[in-house]
Design an enzyme around this catalytic site. Structure first.
Site, mmCIF file in Angstrom:
data_model
loop_
_atom_site.group_PDB
_atom_site.id
_atom_site.type_symbol
_atom_site.label_atom_id
_atom_site.label_comp_id
_atom_site.label_asym_id
_atom_site.label_seq_id
_atom_site.Cartn_x
_atom_site.Cartn_y
_atom_site.Cartn_z
ATOM 1 N N LYS A 127 11.755 23.655 -35.895
ATOM 2 C CA LYS A 127 11.825 22.230 -36.249
ATOM 3 C C LYS A 127 11.202 21.977 -37.627
ATOM 4 O O LYS A 127 11.729 21.205 -38.427
ATOM 5 C CB LYS A 127 11.143 21.394 -35.168
ATOM 6 C CG LYS A 127 11.928 21.408 -33.844
ATOM 7 C CD LYS A 127 11.120 20.851 -32.686
ATOM 8 C CE LYS A 127 11.903 20.950 -31.368
ATOM 9 N NZ LYS A 127 11.033 20.723 -30.185
ATOM 10 N N ASP B 6 9.715 27.574 -31.415
ATOM 11 C CA ASP B 6 10.467 26.323 -31.305
ATOM 12 C C ASP B 6 9.953 25.298 -32.325
ATOM 13 O O ASP B 6 10.731 24.636 -33.014
ATOM 14 C CB ASP B 6 10.327 25.790 -29.871
ATOM 15 C CG ASP B 6 10.883 24.393 -29.717
ATOM 16 O OD1 ASP B 6 12.118 24.250 -29.804
ATOM 17 O OD2 ASP B 6 10.101 23.439 -29.522
#
Lengths: 365, 365
Positions: free
Chosen positions: A227, A223
């Site tokens: 980003k 995750d």
């Protein structure tokens, strides 16, 4: 300027973010009479509410009404046909985290349908998709905004774009990009006091709803890597994918093959010693350990993993499940531009989507 | 979409911010071929460079060329006539801090001329002027952006607008809004070590160029009060003027009548004891003293002055001349959304102006 202009809104996804967004959209539509915002499509992966004549769906009860219908959603190419043929400009709001929907953005955008979304997949998948998305938008004039793909409603993407667009040179981006990781390390290795056992903190985070259903989906670092991929690309680095730079996983090798999150959590205490040693090593240096991502623009180095910080460093002093993002740039010099606050949660994620929608409306009306 | 559209840019002010802005505008114009940005007017309070046929002025050498002309600037109503009659849309960039120019915004905006500016005076003067400005823009469709009126290029105004526009409820805004005050208190009352004498820190700040030519223009708190007025109004409070709430001045009463900044600095050491006592009182509580502004929205309380903070508080931990702004809102809960970084300086102030210009271009082209 009062006008009778209307904009059609189509929404995919009716989960936590979708619900918060609908409530914000409802308030926005009643606060701003112009342009008239007509919801003409809403779907989950199973069901869709819409008709051939683009009838407006009352925003307030849309999710409840969607639950009562039996119509399956059209395939994405058919949805694009439907929206492209609409008698008004359309903004598609993708509140899913679906790769399939993301893959269809170039088609939507190329046909003049603007897109706003918190979906990270579109911007952190292959670099090819990234280029296709922005090329399609450039060609048709449709807009694509994705503030909530990093740091939820925090002004991270918009700030980075402003820095780049006004000609500043970003030299480094560093921060805590995961609410889950923030919560875990702020509890496990606090700046004062001793903190709990690693496995106990992970179990607590799951109980409080701070992790994915299977905590390994947070602990693998992907995750955060997604980003970082988005920010690095916006800063000008042609990152191929989130797996093209070093990402430290906090899942012990032996537990990668557990068949469920439950089994993983049960066996995790056997590995507490590893994390304890990492914590002690930092403490010996008078520091604390944090899970961070960083981008060094000049050397094109992107990495995700554990780092040590002085207790007085803003990254160490973070609270709760807050995110913090530091932009080091030529103009800002030695002290970075810092943005900090909640980086997850339905309401703040939806806020980023709604403010993106407002920006798009300002440009397409 | 390639197009032959052009936008006319008119600039008032060619000081530090004006110079930085011109250099950013030059880079922007060469990076983005469409719309074509034509500089058609630039002036100081003494001189103006423009002609009746709106000939484009080369951006790169504009300030040097302006220095060679002898033409006086037109009166503001005549300038409005000139710009309103232009054969393209016009964005007026006001890089001054002039109240006269600010007072003319409703006229410019009402005639379709968009305005971008770091000038605080327009938005922190009378509430009447505030309402006139936004009413004029609303009526004509011209845009008005003023990011750099608070915190220079930091995304303060845009973030507050996004919070309000998406329906969040801002409960409190608190922060250090002056680079000068930040520098002074970070040096005078550091979180570790003892800091210098107050008068010596003021003298040093002036020497380093961190204060206005007369340091009393920083120490009277008015600059911070103006910024608070702007933020409070954006949060929905109808603040009448920057003098309609308590503002603590750090100028000893006896020195208000000094005839020059030099005389003030010379006599300031006689009053060091007062500030020393304030510092010691905070230290007794284990705290440090900082010059902050705060807005409590529900109780409509706005105030500016000295407050005590724990050493671990983000406001206490500020470095150099950085600003910090914390937004407490319903959605963000107990941990505020925080923005931090340099809040003064030509380049970062111009960055806010340039990014505002880019936003306006996206909406008017």
């Amino acid at each position: 300027m009062a006008s009778s202009k209307q904009i059609f809104i189509a929404i995919i996804g009716a989960g936590g973010v979708g619900k918060s967004f609908l409530s914000q959209l409802d308030a926005l539509a009643s606060r701003r009479p112009s342009p008239k915002l007509n919801l003409i499509y809403i779907s989950t992966s199973k069901k869709a509410l819409y008709d051939a004549s683009y009838s407006p769906i009352p925003i307030a009860g849309a999710i409840e009404k969607l639950a009562t219908v039996s119509q399956a959603p059209p395939a994405l190419p058919q949805l694009a046909d439907y929206l492209a043929a609409a008698p008004a400009k359309v903004v598609l709001v993708d509140n899913t985290s679906s790769q399939d929907v993301a893959d269809a953005y170039p088609d939507f955008l190329g046909r003049g349908i603007s897109v706003v979304t918190p979906n990270k997949k579109a911007f952190s998948g292959s670099y090819h998709l990234w280029k296709d998305i922005f090329a399609a938008a450039e060609k048709s004039g449709a807009k694509v905004y994705h503030e909530s793909s990093v740091g939820a409603g925090l002004p991270v993407i918009s700030t980075l774009k402003d820095l780049v667009d006004t000609g500043d040179h970003v030299t480094k981006i560093e921060g805590v990009f995961s609410g889950t990781m923030s919560f875990l390390f702020n509890s496990f290795a606090p700046t004062s006091g001793s903190g709990g056992k690693w496995s106990a903190e992970v179990a607590k985070a799951k109980e409080l709803g701070y992790t994915e259903p299977d905590p390994r989906d947070d602990l693998n670092g992907l995750d955060v890597a997604r980003k970082l991929t988005i920010l690095a690309r916006l800063a000008g680095l042609p990152i191929e994918s989130p797996s093209s730079f070093p990402v430290q996983s906090l899942i012990p090798k032996e537990l990668e093959s557990c068949t469920s999150g439950g089994e993983f959590l049960q066996k995790l205490p056997e590995f507490d010693m590893q994390m304890e040693e990492t914590k002690k090593a930092a403490e010996k240096q008078g520091k604390v350990v944090r899970f961070v991502g960083s981008i060094e623009v000049a050397s094109k180095q992107v990495k995700v993993g554990l780092e040590q910080f002085d207790a007085s460093h803003p990254i160490a002093a973070l609270k709760g499940s807050d995110n913090i993002i530091s932009f080091y740039t030529e103009r800002y010099g030695s002290n970075p531009l810092i943005i900090q606050g909640a980086g997850a949660g339905g309401d703040v994620t939806a806020m980023g989507v709604t403010s993106d929608l407002i920006k798009v409306l300002g440009q397409i009306v």
